[in-house]
Design an enzyme around this catalytic site. Structure first.
Site, short mmCIF file in Angstrom:
data_model
loop_
_atom_site.label_atom_id
_atom_site.label_comp_id
_atom_site.label_asym_id
_atom_site.label_seq_id
_atom_site.Cartn_x
_atom_site.Cartn_y
_atom_site.Cartn_z
N LEU A 1 144.42 16.15 27.72
CA LEU A 1 145.26 17.10 28.50
C LEU A 1 146.46 16.63 29.04
CD1 LEU A 1 142.19 19.20 30.07
CD2 LEU A 1 143.52 19.69 28.10
N HIS A 2 146.32 15.43 29.65
CA HIS A 2 147.35 14.75 30.30
C HIS A 2 148.54 14.16 29.20
CE1 HIS A 2 149.83 12.13 33.07
NE2 HIS A 2 149.85 11.13 32.27
N ALA A 3 148.03 13.70 28.16
CA ALA A 3 148.78 13.33 26.98
C ALA A 3 149.60 14.74 26.33
CB ALA A 3 147.83 12.64 25.81
N GLN B 1 152.11 15.74 29.09
CA GLN B 1 153.30 14.81 29.00
C GLN B 1 154.18 15.18 27.87
OE1 GLN B 1 154.62 12.54 31.52
NE2 GLN B 1 152.91 13.97 32.29
#
Length: 107
Positions: free
Chosen positions: A75-77, A80
């Protein structure tokens, strides 16, 4: 580190670099350094593509019947990835705006 984690870090690293280049492009535009700004956009796009390709590999994996388990890292990737895309749009708008400012100053 392997598999999904590695791909996530490839995405984060590539698009993080792209986002930094897009921010630099916006700053260059604010200083009327348009050739530099456009070069930074191009360099950022090259980095962004690397991250996008890594992300696309996960989509292809899912499409081929091998499920990808969502994780906080994934989810972070993806966050970003989207942020970098937004910064690119912002930087491109900065170039347009500051070119107009410059042309008004030269009148």
């Amino acid at each position: 580190m392997e598999g999904l984690e590695l791909i996530c870090f490839q995405i984060i690293s590539s698009v993080g670099s792209a986002k930094s280049l897009f921010i630099e492009a916006a700053r260059a535009a604010q200083n009327y350094e348009f050739d530099q700004a456009e070069k930074l956009i191009k360099d950022g796009e090259e980095m962004y593509v690397k991250g996008h390709e890594a992300h696309a590999s996960l989509i292809q994996q899912e499409a081929s019947g091998q499920p990808v388990t969502p994780t906080l890292l994934l989810l972070h990737a993806e966050d970003q990835l989207m942020a970098a895309e937004n910064f690119k749009s912002f930087a491109e708008q900065q170039i347009i705006i500051f070119k107009k400012f410059q042309s008004l100053e030269n009148k």
